[in-house]
Design a protein around this motif. Structure first.
Motif, PDB file in Angstrom:
ATOM      1  N   THR A 133      13.199 -32.227 -13.232  1.00 14.25           N
ATOM      2  CA  THR A 133      13.591 -33.314 -13.283  1.00 14.25           C
ATOM      3  C   THR A 133      13.941 -33.904 -14.765  1.00 14.25           C
ATOM      4  O   THR A 133      13.131 -33.645 -15.828  1.00 14.25           O
ATOM      5  CB  THR A 133      12.561 -34.154 -12.709  1.00 14.25           C
ATOM      6  N   THR A 150      16.771 -35.033 -10.274  1.00 15.66           N
ATOM      7  CA  THR A 150      15.812 -33.969  -9.947  1.00 15.66           C
ATOM      8  C   THR A 150      16.799 -32.767  -9.080  1.00 15.66           C
ATOM      9  O   THR A 150      17.302 -33.395  -8.338  1.00 15.66           O
ATOM     10  CB  THR A 150      14.680 -34.332  -8.855  1.00 15.66           C
ATOM     11  N   SER A 191       6.979 -34.477 -12.420  1.00 16.06           N
ATOM     12  CA  SER A 191       8.148 -35.039 -12.802  1.00 16.06           C
ATOM     13  C   SER A 191       8.315 -36.333 -12.662  1.00 16.06           C
ATOM     14  O   SER A 191       9.111 -37.115 -13.466  1.00 16.06           O
ATOM     15  CB  SER A 191       9.262 -34.518 -11.735  1.00 16.06           C
TER      16      SER A 191
END
Length: 849
Positions: A622, A647, A258
């Motif tokens: 995310t 996230t 992410s």
């Protein structure tokens, strides 16, 4: 295929002839230049002048010949040949060599001429004067071009790479230019890379998030999937060529990571002939030895090498924690002396072979070995309602052992420049052992009992991947690919106990167990790039991934539903001028749990601070948004980036009091978190003189986290935490006469926000000297790190049920002497393009369980 080759030749002639002719003495435009006149690289070269007239030949003679590489005696495909009238210095004809290096100029009239032969990466060649008689042909034979030592980089034309470069989609830290890197490991290198932070245990974060994917030479490794920190210890710094930081990966990359992707590029030979290099160092905290060789002849290249590193380190840890258990306030005060020993190695065997002018295969085997041990002597005092109720002594010998093997076989077919098809395969397997033996002592110091935890893990992956890239005209490109990853994780664990003497037997109070975990991922992507005439570049794509999981332990099947994700990405850049570019990027990323987060082993090496994994974890998602501006002015490069990150379903570390052990805290992982971060990165590089550079940067962001934790009644209640995080680094490098050089580095990582508390900052600094000799074939160096003292880090956790304060003192002062030498007869050749597997899809678990 031959027809396509001649069409390509015609296209190259139209584009390249003006460039080649502009270089000819007396020709229009003079020599081409790159840059803005102040020594700075330009973003794109200006078009070559075209103010000339090419007369049409009307003769009946012909000039033929072959163009080859002077050192390899192989064809220089598509070299440009210009025929220039000697009297007028004007070009009258031109052509391009074919795939065999052959060229032919027809209908050449009687006269005296010069031939100009050029190709990127080679010195120009001028033949003449050449006298052509009417009706007679001329064969000039084999024309050899010698390699130009000035190589064309992605953005700059330079004889030597700078320490830090920014490319279209990534930032590159050229570690081979780092004088203080020898004798360390990959974590020491990553601490100096802009936007990255590395803690004392080797855990990496990018812009404040540890949800990153680390690749080695564009490939994954199961040892990295198990623990990034362990993998970084295994890679010697001497082996690293560069580190690439990719903050906004396109659709062709796996959706995992992410925060982004960190790609560690190791040193590979691009030399022809036989070479051998030795790198060694001896230091107070560690020593290293590396020996690497390569052989390259014609179509075949072979590499064989190994690097090993040994180190030791001391630490002193204090722990104060208060828990509310069974209506009683329990205070735990603990001290521990720790002594770490490590022996790490990485060895490789690889080869590449040209099947034909447009086809190649590569294969490699990489073997890694880690042997890490920690001896700790714990003294623990337990207080009930502020009254001392007991003291215990525990000597623990932990063993973190592993070996990993990665095997890859890759095929690449190039149809024409920009159009290629590749097939990549990878098999990777890691065997990990995380055991400990503990001696429990009485207050008098005598041995009262013994405890043992046996935890074996196996992580293996098979990956199949194919990609196709197709240019559409001059301004568009299409990329498409499919990929399958087949992953198997197994863990077996058992506790055993014994008296002061006698054999170990299974601990009936803590039954043994296992985990079998299978994960299959199917993915496909489509990416499209379009560049406009007014210097906009758009790259958009989407990736679809389907993940199915089956898992079971000693009790029953673990129900983890399959899930599908559509992951879009968008990158837009605009060249504001030759020296300035602005970029806007958005992407969606996935973070799957790693082995140590899944491992259900109840690790109680320290009975007051216990770790356990969670095999039921699901992935987190995310969204990333980034806006950046980079510019050159005078002798300074500056990059400013603004970013935001959201996230959901975050894989979050959560701590709570133990249900069974008095005064103990148990830490595990749960899908209970949400995180938001908004911040900025500023990085600059300035040439104070032609030999003295100064670069540094500042990272600042606001971090907000929320999740769940238990309250006094045992119910899950919301919890949140937020704060500013500031970090930075400064580095300077000075080249002195007679092969001397000096480099200094200082960096600081500020306080980190955690869901249940915070972690204090840490600083690193180093100073290194190096003397090169024998035409840079050898070097001697001396470097020192943290020479004014060790490092101290404090972690604080709080909840309605407990408070914990731990302080880790690391005595990591180090002075090291280094030596390197290279031998062998070598000549530079163009590095072959290869394609290989990229697995970017597993979250690191930090410390091993």
């Amino acid at each position: 295929m031959k027809k396509n080759g001649y069409l390509l030749s015609l296209l190259l002639l139209v584009v390249a002839a003006p460039l080649a002719l502009a270089q000819f003495p007396g020709g229009p435009g003079g020599p081409p230049r790159s840059g803005d006149g102040n020594g700075r690289p330009s973003r794109a070269a200006d078009p070559a002048p075209t103010n000339f007239e090419m007369t049409t030949p009307k003769g009946n003679s012909k000039i033929t010949g072959y163009v080859v590489d002077s050192s390899l005696t192989q064809a220089v495909e598509y070299a440009t040949i210009a025929l220039v009238d000697l009297a007028t210095s004007k070009p009258i004809d031109g052509t391009v060599a074919d795939e065999k290096g052959k060229f032919s100029l027809t209908r050449v009239p009687e006269g005296t001429y010069r031939l100009l032969i050029t190709f990127i990466g080679y010195h120009d060649k001028v033949l003449g004067p050449i006298k052509i008689e009417k009706g007679k042909d001329l064969d000039v034979g084999v024309v050899k071009l010698s390699v130009n030592e000035i190589q064309l980089e992605a953005v700059t034309v330079t004889g030597e790479k700078p320490l830090i470069e920014e490319k279209v989609d990534r930032l590159v830290y050229n570690a081979e230019k780092d004088m203080t890197s020898q004798g360390g490991d990959a974590a020491d290198i990553l601490r100096k890379v802009p936007m990255l932070s590395v803690d004392l245990d080797g855990n990496v974060s990018l812009r404040g998030t540890s949800n990153v994917r680390v690749l080695i030479n564009n490939k994954p490794s199961t040892i990295v999937a198990s623990s990034i920190a362990d993998a970084l210890r295994m890679i010697p710094a001497d082996l690293i060529k560069s580190v690439e930081v990719i903050t906004s990966p396109s659709a062709k990359y796996d959706a995992e990571g992410s925060g982004g992707i960190i790609n560690i590029i190791t040193k590979k030979s691009t030399l022809q002939g036989l070479t051998l290099s030795l790198d060694t160092g001896v230091g107070l905290r560690g020593s290293n030895l590396g020996l690497n060789g390569s052989y390259r002849k014609g179509k075949l290249g072979i590499t064989l090498g190994g690097n090993g590193r040994a180190f030791y380190n001391k630490a002193f840890v204090t722990l104060d924690q208060t828990t509310l258990q069974e209506g009683t306030s329990v205070l735990t005060r603990q001290t521990a002396d720790a002594f770490d020993n490590g022996l790490f190695g990485r060895y490789n065997l690889g080869f590449d072979y040209d099947l034909g002018k447009n086809q190649s295969i590569t294969a490699g085997v990489n073997f890694g070995k880690r042997n890490f041990s920690r001896d700790q002597d714990f003294t623990t005092n337990i207080f009930r309602n502020n009254v001392l109720s007991g003291t215990s002594y525990r000597n623990v010998d932990s063993r973190d052992l592993s070996n990993s093997v990665d095997f890859n076989l890759d095929y690449l077919r190039t149809y024409k420049p920009g159009q290629e098809w590749s097939v990549s395969t990878l098999y990777s397997v890691s065997n990990l052992t995380n055991n400990f033996d503990a001696d429990i002592l009485s207050e008098g110091g005598s041995l009262s009992s013994r405890q043992r935890n046996i935890n074996g893990n196996l992580n293996q992956e098979v990956t199949l991947q194919t990609d196709y890239v197709h240019p559409i005209g001059k301004r568009q490109q299409l990329e498409v690919g499919v990929k399958g990853i087949f992953r198997q994780v197994n863990s077996d664990f058992e506790y055993q106990t014994a008296g002061p003497t006698g054999l170990f037997a299974s601990d009936v109070t803590n039954p043994s167990g296992f985990l079998n975990y299978s994960q299959n991922i199917g993915a496909g992507y489509l990416s499209y790039t379009y560049a406009t005439a007014n210097k906009y570049t758009f790259k958009l794509g989407s990736r679809y991934e389907y993940t199915s999981i089956s898992a079971y332990d000693q009790n029953a099947d673990i129900a983890i539903p399959a899930y599908a994700n559509l992951v879009p990405s968008l990158n837009i850049s605009k060249s504001l001028s030759q020296s300035s570019t602005i970029k806007l990027a958005y992407n969606k990323r996935i973070q799957r749990p790693g082995l140590q987060q899944l491992n259900p082993n109840f690790n109680a090496a320290n009975t007051q601070n216990i770790n356990i994994g969670n095999p039921s974890l699901r992935p987190e998602l995310t969204d990333n948004l980034e806006l950046s501006l980079s510019t050159n002015f005078k002798k300074t490069y500056l990059n400013v980036s603004l970013f935001g990150r959201q996230t959901n379903n975050g894989i979050t570390r959560i701590a709570m009091p133990s249900d069974t052990l008095l005064g103990a805290i148990v830490t595990t992982w749960e899908n209970i978190g949400q995180e938001q971060a908004v911040g900025a990165n500023v990085f600059g590089n300035v040439y104070l003189t032609s030999k003295w550079t100064l670069n540094g940067g500042v990272d600042i962001f606001y971090n907000y986290l929320e999740g769940l934790q238990q309250d006094l009644s045992g119910l899950s209640v919301p919890v949140s935490n937020a704060g500013w995080v500031v970090g930075g680094r400064l580095q300077s490098q000075l080249q002195l006469p007679n092969g001397w050089g000096i480099q200094a580095f200082g960096g600081y990582r500020g306080n980190r926000v955690q869901l249940q508390g915070s972690q204090s900052g840490m600083g690193m600094y180093s100073l290194g000297f190096r003397k090169e000799f024998n035409n840079k074939k050898g070097s001697l160096g001396l470097a020192a790190e943290n020479f004014f003292g060790g490092m101290k880090m404090q972690s604080t956790l709080t909840s309605p049920l407990f408070t914990q304060v731990s302080v880790n003192n690391i005595y990591n002062q180090n002075i090291k002497a280094t030596f390197s030498y290279k031998i062998g007869k070598m000549s530079f050749v163009e590095k072959k393009r290869t394609k290989s597997v990229r697995n970017d899809d597993v979250k690191s678990g930090g410390e091993a369980n």
